[in-house]
Design an enzyme around this catalytic site. Sequence first.
Site, PDB file in Angstrom:
ATOM      1  N   HIS A  83      46.599  35.094  34.439  1.00  0.00           N
ATOM      2  CA  HIS A  83      45.871  35.456  33.230  1.00  0.00           C
ATOM      3  C   HIS A  83      46.862  35.559  32.068  1.00  0.00           C
ATOM      4  O   HIS A  83      48.070  35.487  32.273  1.00  0.00           O
ATOM      5  CB  HIS A  83      45.150  36.800  33.437  1.00  0.00           C
ATOM      6  CG  HIS A  83      46.094  37.939  33.678  1.00  0.00           C
ATOM      7  ND1 HIS A  83      46.641  38.195  34.927  1.00  0.00           N
ATOM      8  CD2 HIS A  83      46.625  38.871  32.844  1.00  0.00           C
ATOM      9  CE1 HIS A  83      47.454  39.231  34.842  1.00  0.00           C
ATOM     10  NE2 HIS A  83      47.471  39.660  33.586  1.00  0.00           N
ATOM     11  N   HIS A  85      47.397  37.718  27.995  1.00  0.00           N
ATOM     12  CA  HIS A  85      46.915  38.712  27.037  1.00  0.00           C
ATOM     13  C   HIS A  85      47.127  38.132  25.643  1.00  0.00           C
ATOM     14  O   HIS A  85      48.211  37.653  25.337  1.00  0.00           O
ATOM     15  CB  HIS A  85      47.694  40.022  27.166  1.00  0.00           C
ATOM     16  CG  HIS A  85      47.822  40.498  28.583  1.00  0.00           C
ATOM     17  ND1 HIS A  85      46.721  40.765  29.368  1.00  0.00           N
ATOM     18  CD2 HIS A  85      48.896  40.714  29.378  1.00  0.00           C
ATOM     19  CE1 HIS A  85      47.122  41.127  30.571  1.00  0.00           C
ATOM     20  NE2 HIS A  85      48.437  41.111  30.605  1.00  0.00           N
ATOM     21  N   GLU A  90      53.857  42.204  27.519  1.00  0.00           N
ATOM     22  CA  GLU A  90      54.028  42.904  28.803  1.00  0.00           C
ATOM     23  C   GLU A  90      55.439  42.692  29.325  1.00  0.00           C
ATOM     24  O   GLU A  90      55.993  41.592  29.225  1.00  0.00           O
ATOM     25  CB  GLU A  90      53.009  42.356  29.811  1.00  0.00           C
ATOM     26  CG  GLU A  90      53.043  43.056  31.161  1.00  0.00           C
ATOM     27  CD  GLU A  90      51.805  42.774  32.005  1.00  0.00           C
ATOM     28  OE1 GLU A  90      50.888  42.076  31.533  1.00  0.00           O
ATOM     29  OE2 GLU A  90      51.771  43.261  33.147  1.00  0.00           O
ATOM     30  N   HIS A 130      50.607  34.504  33.161  1.00  0.00           N
ATOM     31  CA  HIS A 130      51.524  35.159  34.092  1.00  0.00           C
ATOM     32  C   HIS A 130      50.777  35.721  35.304  1.00  0.00           C
ATOM     33  O   HIS A 130      49.560  35.923  35.272  1.00  0.00           O
ATOM     34  CB  HIS A 130      52.319  36.268  33.387  1.00  0.00           C
ATOM     35  CG  HIS A 130      51.475  37.359  32.823  1.00  0.00           C
ATOM     36  ND1 HIS A 130      50.786  37.227  31.634  1.00  0.00           N
ATOM     37  CD2 HIS A 130      51.198  38.603  33.271  1.00  0.00           C
ATOM     38  CE1 HIS A 130      50.125  38.343  31.382  1.00  0.00           C
ATOM     39  NE2 HIS A 130      50.344  39.199  32.373  1.00  0.00           N
TER      40      HIS A 130
END
Length: 367
Positions: A83, A85, A90, A130
């Site tokens: 997925h 973001h 992150e 990632h």
Amino acid sequence: MQLLASLAFAAIGFSSAAASSLWVTEAPAYVRPYLIERFAPAQAVAVGPQIYRFPVTGPSSGGAFSLISTAAPSSGDLGVLPHLHQTHYENFFCLKGGFQVWADKDDVGVNEARKLTVGDFGAVPSNTTHTFQLTEPNSEMTGVIQPGGFEDLFFAIATSNYTAPTMSPFNYTAWNASTGAGGDASEISALEAFDVYAQLDFIPRRDFVNGTAPSTSVWHDGPNELANDSSTPYFVAADYGPKYLYKGSAYEIVQPLITPLQGNGSFTMGTLTLSRPLNGSIPASITLANHTAFQVIEGGLTMEMSGETNTLFTGDVAFIPGGTAFAYWSLGVFAKVLYIGAGSETLDQLLLKNATSWEFAVFPTNY
Ligand SMILES: *[C@@H]1O[C@H](CO)[C@@H](O)[C@H](O)[C@H]1NC(C)=O
Ligand SMILES: *[C@@H]1O[C@H](CO)[C@@H](O)[C@H](O)[C@H]1NC(C)=O
Ligand SMILES: *[C@@H]1O[C@H](CO)[C@@H](O)[C@H](O)[C@H]1NC(C)=O
Ligand SMILES: *[C@@H]1O[C@H](CO)[C@@H](O)[C@H](O)[C@H]1NC(C)=O
Ligand SMILES: *[C@@H]1O[C@H](CO)[C@@H](O)[C@H](O)[C@H]1NC(C)=O
Ligand SMILES: *[C@@H]1O[C@H](CO)[C@@H](O)[C@H](O)[C@H]1NC(C)=O
Ligand SMILES: *[C@@H]1O[C@H](CO)[C@@H](O)[C@H](O)[C@H]1NC(C)=O
Ligand SMILES: *[C@@H]1O[C@H](CO)[C@@H](O)[C@H](O)[C@H]1NC(C)=O
Ligand SMILES: *[C@@H]1O[C@H](CO)[C@@H](O)[C@H](O)[C@H]1NC(C)=O
Ligand SMILES: *[C@@H]1O[C@H](CO)[C@@H](O)[C@H](O)[C@H]1NC(C)=O
């Protein structure tokens, strides 16, 4: 006295809260100074075999960043389906054990994977596809996600709340090597409200050699650089990144993992390697404009804050709001801490003003 008190409390299994106003068992719902023990019980949730804990949250950091701890056994499967973001940056730091991380971003030509062992780091900027996979029997990932608040996702997807009388890092009976925590495709596809965009076409490469894919990447066999912008993913192996030596009341080796360049002015993070304070010297009190968090990664850290002196051990977290005076030093001969700072005028930036470039993972043999 405080040290004796907290050791005594730890030994008989009570929370230290009674001995100190700073120790909490759950990240506060507003910004205040606090300390939180590794594996603190409150708010822990299970996602399959993985246990998530939330030492720093959106509310406790005023929205600046979250520090999320994942304790889990090894798994034969991905820990989450691939997925990205769109807004969150992150960061993966290996506190214990080991896990693989994949980072794929077409516009900067990156499709890399690493096996992270203790002290290794992976930076996953927004819009990077990632995923990860736990590969060791007793692993702990520290996730630093900026801005804060990403924990809401885990509260929403939790398979159960986790409360164990022993505070065991994770529930070994839930372990099943053939069952990942990846979730199913329809579940992950319904999480866009949490800034999770499933990338189900992504096939994680498996051509690892010596912990890296492609095998030509520098990994535990040479220096790692940070990216030159805030959009390129990268990995830094423990003690192979840039290092600077600061000499105050103790030696501090500053190893930046995210500087204001990679963090786009919103956050920095990295490690500090501390010697014991030099003979008779008193650690300086520091007051920063913005929030700081520490997680101890090796040894013991003594912290003075809000009129208390407390000791933190590996995995424990301190949260220091902007405007709060604090001092810190190594309890033993050697300590290492992960720092996270909000904004761009952070602790590392202050120390780096007086630091010199340094090549080694240890401080000098003489003062
Ligand atoms: C990430 O991608 C989305 C969709 O293409 C875009 O709107 C957003 O601006 C990107 N984020 C950054 C930080 O570039
Ligand atoms: C966990 O506990 C919270 C608060 O008691 C509750 O709202 C939530 O539904 C629980 N989650 C699960 C997965 O049981
Ligand atoms: C541990 O996992 C088992 C099997 O899934 C479950 O029955 C038990 O309630 C769990 N215990 C805790 C403390 O979560
Ligand atoms: C573990 O997973 C396998 C394959 O999915 C399944 O057959 C088995 O029942 C599982 N065991 C437990 C204890 O859940
Ligand atoms: C893997 O590591 C071993 C031991 O350090 C080394 O001899 C070998 O050349 C490495 N392989 C690659 C492809 O780098
Ligand atoms: C960043 O830029 C510097 C100076 O141009 C260059 O030497 C270095 O290799 C670049 N680093 C990366 C990771 O691209
Ligand atoms: C960096 O911050 C600026 C605003 O300060 C924003 O416009 C830009 O999209 C950010 N870049 C990334 C990669 O997040
Ligand atoms: C530290 O203090 C002790 C006792 O005063 C002294 O013997 C020692 O040489 C000092 N060490 C350094 C590095 O100054
Ligand atoms: C603190 O950092 C945040 C970004 O994490 C920034 O938005 C805010 O302006 C900073 N506040 C101060 C007082 O520097
Ligand atoms: C850096 O050095 C300057 C000049 O010696 C001094 O005034 C300042 O306090 C030092 N700052 C730190 C963080 O050591």
